[in-house]
Design an enzyme around this catalytic site. Structure first.
Site, PDB file in Angstrom:
ATOM      1  N   SER A  15      -5.311  18.464  -6.345  1.00  0.00           N
ATOM      2  CA  SER A  15      -4.204  18.936  -5.509  1.00  0.00           C
ATOM      3  C   SER A  15      -4.689  19.817  -4.349  1.00  0.00           C
ATOM      4  O   SER A  15      -5.494  20.725  -4.532  1.00  0.00           O
ATOM      5  CB  SER A  15      -3.214  19.738  -6.351  1.00  0.00           C
ATOM      6  OG  SER A  15      -2.236  20.307  -5.492  1.00  0.00           O
ATOM      7  N   THR A  62       4.041  18.206  -9.790  1.00  0.00           N
ATOM      8  CA  THR A  62       3.546  16.916  -9.330  1.00  0.00           C
ATOM      9  C   THR A  62       3.433  15.962 -10.511  1.00  0.00           C
ATOM     10  O   THR A  62       3.880  16.275 -11.622  1.00  0.00           O
ATOM     11  CB  THR A  62       2.232  17.093  -8.518  1.00  0.00           C
ATOM     12  OG1 THR A  62       1.885  15.842  -7.957  1.00  0.00           O
ATOM     13  CG2 THR A  62       1.091  17.609  -9.376  1.00  0.00           C
ATOM     14  N   LYS A  66       7.787  15.277 -12.513  1.00  0.00           N
ATOM     15  CA  LYS A  66       8.941  15.564 -11.641  1.00  0.00           C
ATOM     16  C   LYS A  66      10.280  15.264 -12.324  1.00  0.00           C
ATOM     17  O   LYS A  66      11.254  15.981 -12.111  1.00  0.00           O
ATOM     18  CB  LYS A  66       8.827  14.782 -10.335  1.00  0.00           C
ATOM     19  CG  LYS A  66       7.710  15.290  -9.430  1.00  0.00           C
ATOM     20  CD  LYS A  66       7.669  14.542  -8.115  1.00  0.00           C
ATOM     21  CE  LYS A  66       6.444  14.947  -7.311  1.00  0.00           C
ATOM     22  NZ  LYS A  66       6.350  14.242  -6.023  1.00  0.00           N
ATOM     23  N   GLY A 128       9.779   4.055  -7.583  1.00  0.00           N
ATOM     24  CA  GLY A 128       9.366   5.094  -8.524  1.00  0.00           C
ATOM     25  C   GLY A 128       9.831   6.464  -8.043  1.00  0.00           C
ATOM     26  O   GLY A 128      10.726   6.585  -7.202  1.00  0.00           O
ATOM     27  N   ARG A 151       8.728  -4.677  -7.000  1.00  0.00           N
ATOM     28  CA  ARG A 151       8.365  -5.813  -7.857  1.00  0.00           C
ATOM     29  C   ARG A 151       9.412  -5.963  -8.956  1.00  0.00           C
ATOM     30  O   ARG A 151       9.918  -7.050  -9.192  1.00  0.00           O
ATOM     31  CB  ARG A 151       6.977  -5.579  -8.474  1.00  0.00           C
ATOM     32  CG  ARG A 151       5.845  -5.619  -7.484  1.00  0.00           C
ATOM     33  CD  ARG A 151       4.518  -5.418  -8.169  1.00  0.00           C
ATOM     34  NE  ARG A 151       4.515  -4.207  -9.023  1.00  0.00           N
ATOM     35  CZ  ARG A 151       3.442  -3.650  -9.538  1.00  0.00           C
ATOM     36  NH1 ARG A 151       2.251  -4.190  -9.320  1.00  0.00           N
ATOM     37  NH2 ARG A 151       3.513  -2.580 -10.286  1.00  0.00           N
ATOM     38  N   GLY A 237       0.123   9.881   4.511  1.00  0.00           N
ATOM     39  CA  GLY A 237       1.068  10.879   4.027  1.00  0.00           C
ATOM     40  C   GLY A 237       0.614  12.324   4.113  1.00  0.00           C
ATOM     41  O   GLY A 237       1.252  13.192   3.511  1.00  0.00           O
TER      42      GLY A 237
HETATM   43  P1  NDP Z   1       5.532   5.872  -9.769  1.00  0.00           P
HETATM   44  O1  NDP Z   1       4.541   5.542 -10.823  1.00  0.00           O
HETATM   45  O2  NDP Z   1       6.758   6.616 -10.134  1.00  0.00           O
HETATM   46  O3  NDP Z   1       6.041   4.481  -9.099  1.00  0.00           O
HETATM   47  C1  NDP Z   1       5.152   3.496  -8.733  1.00  0.00           C
HETATM   48  C2  NDP Z   1       5.861   2.444  -7.852  1.00  0.00           C
HETATM   49  O4  NDP Z   1       4.838   1.665  -7.203  1.00  0.00           O
HETATM   50  C3  NDP Z   1       6.733   1.480  -8.597  1.00  0.00           C
HETATM   51  O5  NDP Z   1       7.833   1.162  -7.782  1.00  0.00           O
HETATM   52  C4  NDP Z   1       5.825   0.261  -8.785  1.00  0.00           C
HETATM   53  O6  NDP Z   1       6.519  -0.966  -8.848  1.00  0.00           O
HETATM   54  C5  NDP Z   1       5.054   0.301  -7.486  1.00  0.00           C
HETATM   55  N1  NDP Z   1       3.736  -0.343  -7.524  1.00  0.00           N
HETATM   56  C6  NDP Z   1       2.639   0.049  -8.217  1.00  0.00           C
HETATM   57  N2  NDP Z   1       1.592  -0.738  -7.934  1.00  0.00           N
HETATM   58  C7  NDP Z   1       2.024  -1.671  -7.038  1.00  0.00           C
HETATM   59  C8  NDP Z   1       1.400  -2.773  -6.371  1.00  0.00           C
HETATM   60  N3  NDP Z   1       0.100  -3.055  -6.550  1.00  0.00           N
HETATM   61  N4  NDP Z   1       2.161  -3.516  -5.523  1.00  0.00           N
HETATM   62  C9  NDP Z   1       3.471  -3.217  -5.325  1.00  0.00           C
HETATM   63  N5  NDP Z   1       4.102  -2.195  -5.940  1.00  0.00           N
HETATM   64  C10 NDP Z   1       3.401  -1.422  -6.788  1.00  0.00           C
HETATM   65  O7  NDP Z   1       4.717   6.614  -8.617  1.00  0.00           O
HETATM   66  P2  NDP Z   1       5.314   7.602  -7.499  1.00  0.00           P
HETATM   67  O8  NDP Z   1       6.535   6.977  -6.953  1.00  0.00           O
HETATM   68  O9  NDP Z   1       5.446   8.982  -8.028  1.00  0.00           O
HETATM   69  O10 NDP Z   1       4.139   7.677  -6.392  1.00  0.00           O
HETATM   70  C11 NDP Z   1       3.912   6.626  -5.450  1.00  0.00           C
HETATM   71  C12 NDP Z   1       2.936   7.077  -4.383  1.00  0.00           C
HETATM   72  O11 NDP Z   1       3.470   8.080  -3.530  1.00  0.00           O
HETATM   73  C13 NDP Z   1       1.606   7.655  -4.894  1.00  0.00           C
HETATM   74  O12 NDP Z   1       0.570   7.035  -4.149  1.00  0.00           O
HETATM   75  C14 NDP Z   1       1.701   9.122  -4.577  1.00  0.00           C
HETATM   76  O13 NDP Z   1       0.405   9.661  -4.367  1.00  0.00           O
HETATM   77  C15 NDP Z   1       2.509   9.096  -3.301  1.00  0.00           C
HETATM   78  N6  NDP Z   1       3.202  10.379  -3.002  1.00  0.00           N
HETATM   79  C16 NDP Z   1       2.876  11.070  -1.854  1.00  0.00           C
HETATM   80  C17 NDP Z   1       3.517  12.259  -1.511  1.00  0.00           C
HETATM   81  C18 NDP Z   1       3.136  13.008  -0.254  1.00  0.00           C
HETATM   82  O14 NDP Z   1       3.494  14.182  -0.115  1.00  0.00           O
HETATM   83  N7  NDP Z   1       2.464  12.398   0.697  1.00  0.00           N
HETATM   84  C19 NDP Z   1       4.588  12.839  -2.387  1.00  0.00           C
HETATM   85  C20 NDP Z   1       4.884  12.015  -3.552  1.00  0.00           C
HETATM   86  C21 NDP Z   1       4.201  10.849  -3.829  1.00  0.00           C
HETATM   87  P3  NDP Z   1       7.117  -1.565 -10.239  1.00  0.00           P
HETATM   88  O15 NDP Z   1       8.300  -0.713 -10.582  1.00  0.00           O
HETATM   89  O16 NDP Z   1       7.534  -2.952  -9.882  1.00  0.00           O
HETATM   90  O17 NDP Z   1       6.018  -1.480 -11.243  1.00  0.00           O
END
Ligand code: NDP
Length: 267
Positions: A15, A62, A66, A128, A151, A237
């Site tokens: 972090s 984080t 969350k 997510g 997906r 990001g």
């Molecule tokens: P989650 O685990 O909650 O969700 C993951 C999501 O990604 C799901 O919708 C999943 O789809 C999808 N996914 C995973 N792998 C793939 C792939 N290969 N192709 C397509 N879709 C995929 O994770 P978070 O939502 O918490 O985090 C997502 C990203 O956001 C991370 O990289 C995190 O680092 C970033 N982030 C950045 C922040 C910033 O301040 N810049 C703040 C918060 C997050 P499915 O449901 O179909 O499996």
């Protein structure tokens, strides 16, 4: 004694929040102590209580806590309620839960990158925690279209339903994406796996901005693909990370730090 804050996660050693908040505090000549706290997967609640017992004034939350933070907090902001997730805790007599991810993203896009969201066609990839955290703030800017693709389409439908009182979100499966968008936001975890989400190259409108929530030393696979597919601009990001931290700092300390020098420092 300096005021104590923390970021709670698992893992948490990566972090950048301690560095960011130290820079913010320096801008106001204030002394704060901001630490990383590794919570056991089954021990988030106990970790929060222990921090409060140490006299902490607030914490960032984080991955993967969350949603658990959302369930733990009695007083939730409207944004946190809509997201179903909390990334900022403020401790006083009680405990306030807020989600600053969405406002962080919107400020980065509008103020730092100079791209308007109002009246634009916006597509969010992923359903997510990150996607849920940003949809409410995007909706507040009144885009012409707000679309969501995942997906697991049913998951995206549930997310859209949770936002139905404030905005209509059009839900798609990846093979059904045919129209162009002005702003395409990758909120999936694909970049962590060094992959890109399976979007067609035709979704990038003239002048489009492709934004990846992920940040890394080099452009993510999604950013590379978007550039090759003709997106006018791509961004990672880092700006969002600093902006969401600035909003947390404001919630805790009532002061708005300057973000540009901190974004430059992290780059
Ligand atoms: P989650 O685990 O909650 O969700 C993951 C999501 O990604 C799901 O919708 C999943 O789809 C999808 N996914 C995973 N792998 C793939 C792939 N290969 N192709 C397509 N879709 C995929 O994770 P978070 O939502 O918490 O985090 C997502 C990203 O956001 C991370 O990289 C995190 O680092 C970033 N982030 C950045 C922040 C910033 O301040 N810049 C703040 C918060 C997050 P499915 O449901 O179909 O499996």
């Amino acid at each position: 004694m300096s005021d104590l804050y923390a970021v709670i996660g698992n893992p948490v050693e990566h972090s950048k929040s301690p560095q960011i908040h130290a820079e913010f505090a320096r801008q106001f000549n204030e002394k704060i102590e901001y630490i990383r706290v590794l919570a056991p997967r089954d021990g988030f609640g106990e970790t929060v209580q222990a921090l409060r017992a140490r006299g902490a004034l607030g914490a960032n939350v984080t991955l993967p806590f969350k949603e658990e933070a959302y369930a733990l907090v009695a007083t939730l902001s409207p944004r946190a309620k809509l997201a179903g997730a909390v990334n900022t805790l403020k401790f006083d007599d009680g405990m306030l839960g807020e989600n600053t991810d969405g406002i962080g993203l919107v400020r980065d896009i509008e103020n730092n990158l100079g791209v308007a969201i109002a009246d634009r066609r916006v597509l969010v990839l992923g359903a997510g925690g990150a996607a849920r955290g940003i949809l409410g703030a995007l909706a507040e800017r009144q885009p012409r279209v707000l679309a969501l693709v995942n997906r697991d389409r049913e998951k995206a439908q549930r997310v859209a339903l949770a936002h139905a009182s404030v905005v209509h979100i059009a839900v798609f499966a990846y093979p059904d994406l045919h129209t162009e968008y002005d702003l395409i936001i990758n909120a999936t975890a694909s970049s962590i796996q060094r992959e890109r989400p399976p979007v067609p190259a035709t979704i990038f409108a003239n002048g489009a901005l492709a934004y990846d929530l992920m940040y890394a030393a080099e452009p993510t696979p999604f950013m590379q693909f978007a550039k090759e597919a003709g997106a006018a601009r791509v961004a990672d990001g880092v700006g969002m990370l600093v902006e969401q931290a600035a909003e947390s700092f404001f919630i805790w300390r009532g002061k708005r730090p300057r973000t540009a020098p901190v974004i430059a420092l992290l780059r």
